[in-house]
Design a protein around this motif. Structure first.
Motif, PDB file in Angstrom:
ATOM      1  N   UNK A   1       0.847  -1.191   0.000  1.00 19.44           N
ATOM      2  CA  UNK A   1       0.000   0.000   0.000  1.00 19.44           C
ATOM      3  C   UNK A   1       0.884   1.242   0.000  1.00 19.44           C
ATOM      4  N   UNK A   2       0.475   2.230  -0.811  1.00 22.48           N
ATOM      5  CA  UNK A   2       1.175   3.510  -0.820  1.00 22.48           C
ATOM      6  C   UNK A   2       0.148   4.633  -0.808  1.00 22.48           C
ATOM      7  N   UNK A   3       0.283   5.510   0.180  1.00 23.64           N
ATOM      8  CA  UNK A   3      -0.594   6.671   0.302  1.00 23.64           C
ATOM      9  C   UNK A   3       0.194   7.942   0.082  1.00 23.64           C
ATOM     10  N   UNK A   4      -0.406   8.891  -0.619  1.00 20.86           N
ATOM     11  CA  UNK A   4       0.106  10.249  -0.714  1.00 20.86           C
ATOM     12  C   UNK A   4      -0.895  11.137   0.022  1.00 20.86           C
ATOM     13  N   UNK A   5      -0.643  11.361   1.304  1.00 14.92           N
ATOM     14  CA  UNK A   5      -1.654  12.039   2.101  1.00 14.92           C
ATOM     15  C   UNK A   5      -2.861  11.124   2.251  1.00 14.92           C
ATOM     16  N   UNK A   6      -4.019  11.587   1.791  1.00  8.45           N
ATOM     17  CA  UNK A   6      -5.226  10.766   1.836  1.00  8.45           C
ATOM     18  C   UNK A   6      -5.465  10.010   0.526  1.00  8.45           C
ATOM     19  N   UNK A   7      -4.664  10.310  -0.485  1.00  4.69           N
ATOM     20  CA  UNK A   7      -4.838   9.661  -1.785  1.00  4.69           C
ATOM     21  C   UNK A   7      -4.181   8.278  -1.780  1.00  4.69           C
ATOM     22  N   UNK A   8      -4.932   7.281  -2.218  1.00 10.35           N
ATOM     23  CA  UNK A   8      -4.418   5.910  -2.286  1.00 10.35           C
ATOM     24  C   UNK A   8      -3.835   5.675  -3.678  1.00 10.35           C
ATOM     25  N   UNK A   9      -2.516   5.495  -3.733  1.00  7.64           N
ATOM     26  CA  UNK A   9      -1.854   5.224  -5.007  1.00  7.64           C
ATOM     27  C   UNK A   9      -1.822   3.719  -5.289  1.00  7.64           C
ATOM     28  N   UNK A  10      -1.544   2.922  -4.253  1.00  7.98           N
ATOM     29  CA  UNK A  10      -1.588   1.463  -4.341  1.00  7.98           C
ATOM     30  C   UNK A  10      -2.357   0.947  -3.134  1.00  7.98           C
ATOM     31  N   UNK A  11      -3.264   0.009  -3.385  1.00 10.42           N
ATOM     32  CA  UNK A  11      -4.211  -0.392  -2.349  1.00 10.42           C
ATOM     33  C   UNK A  11      -4.099  -1.884  -2.033  1.00 10.42           C
ATOM     34  N   UNK A  12      -3.165  -2.232  -1.114  1.00 13.00           N
ATOM     35  CA  UNK A  12      -3.079  -3.589  -0.575  1.00 13.00           C
ATOM     36  C   UNK A  12      -2.944  -4.643  -1.680  1.00 13.00           C
TER      37      UNK A  12
END
Length: 246
Positions: A24-35
């Protein structure tokens, strides 16, 4: 095109070249990659596809060790991301990163000194075949010629993983064909190539596996042949139909 594969040493042959677990990768509240979880076997060319903002470049940068996961893990040839993994990954970013004031031959010398696995003879052979002037400064080069040079630098390393972000964008069709031939003939049976591209029709015939991302999640991950058989269409047509409303 038939793939030409060479044997490689100094590698754990039991480990996949890439293994992502609950990444998972988050940029702030934005989900770039989700599990996301997947693994890529050795000796394969894998295409990563998705519309803009789907997470392709974020994934590539995390495998290259340029971004840190918010959670989950990435391993390259069984190694966690770090100095050891970075030494065996050759990464081609989408944007030019080279020193504009350097000459081509100086850039080659820099890569030779910086990377122990850099094959100078291979680099000069590709420069000659693609008509790149070794005395020219990057500042005066066209965008397409810079992209040729960047790919030459990346593929001249004897790496175990080649990460190529849009490697054939911005070059003419003849050069595109040469680049594709270079990609399939310059990696080993124990290594692998991961290509992110929008030009699916140009590369789908060389792909072993396809990973399609949508909003940071895996929409499809399977062998290219299985996907074509399931949908009875080319991967390019499948992709266009899936995302025609984007």
């Amino acid at each position: 095109m038939e793939k030409v594969k060479n044997l490689s040493n100094d590698t754990d042959e039991l480990s996949p070249i890439i293994e992502c677990k609950n990444l998972t990768k988050l940029y702030g509240k934005k989900i770039a990659l989700n599990d996301i979880s997947f693994s890529i076997g050795r000796g394969k060319i894998t295409g990563i596809m998705g519309v803009n903002g789907s997470g392709k470049t974020t994934l590539m940068k995390m495998i290259a060790g340029l971004l840190v996961p918010t959670s989950g893990s990435v391993k390259v040839c069984g190694k966690p991301i770090g100095i050891a993994s970075k030494q065996i990954v050759s990464y081609l970013p989408e944007k030019t990163y080279l020193n504009e004031w350097s000459k081509v031959k100086d850039t080659i010398s820099f890569f030779k000194d910086f990377y122990k696995d850099f094959n100078e003879a291979k680099a000069y052979d590709m420069l000659k075949r693609l008509n790149v002037n070794t005395n020219e400064k990057l500042l005066t080069m066209s965008k397409g010629t810079k992209e040729k040079l960047q790919l030459i630098l990346v593929m001249s390393r004897e790496a175990q993983v080649y990460l190529l972000d849009e490697p054939i964008c911005g070059v003419d069709p003849a050069t595109r064909d040469y680049i594709i031939r270079t990609i399939i003939s310059n990696y080993s049976e124990n290594s692998g190539v991961i290509i992110s591209t929008h030009l699916i029709s140009d590369i789908e015939n060389i792909l072993d596996d396809v990973l399609i991302l949508e909003n940071g999640s895996i929409k499809i991950f399977s062998s290219a042949d299985e996907i074509r058989q399931k949908y009875n269409k080319s991967i390019d047509n499948i992709f266009r139909e899936m995302f025609k409303c984007y």
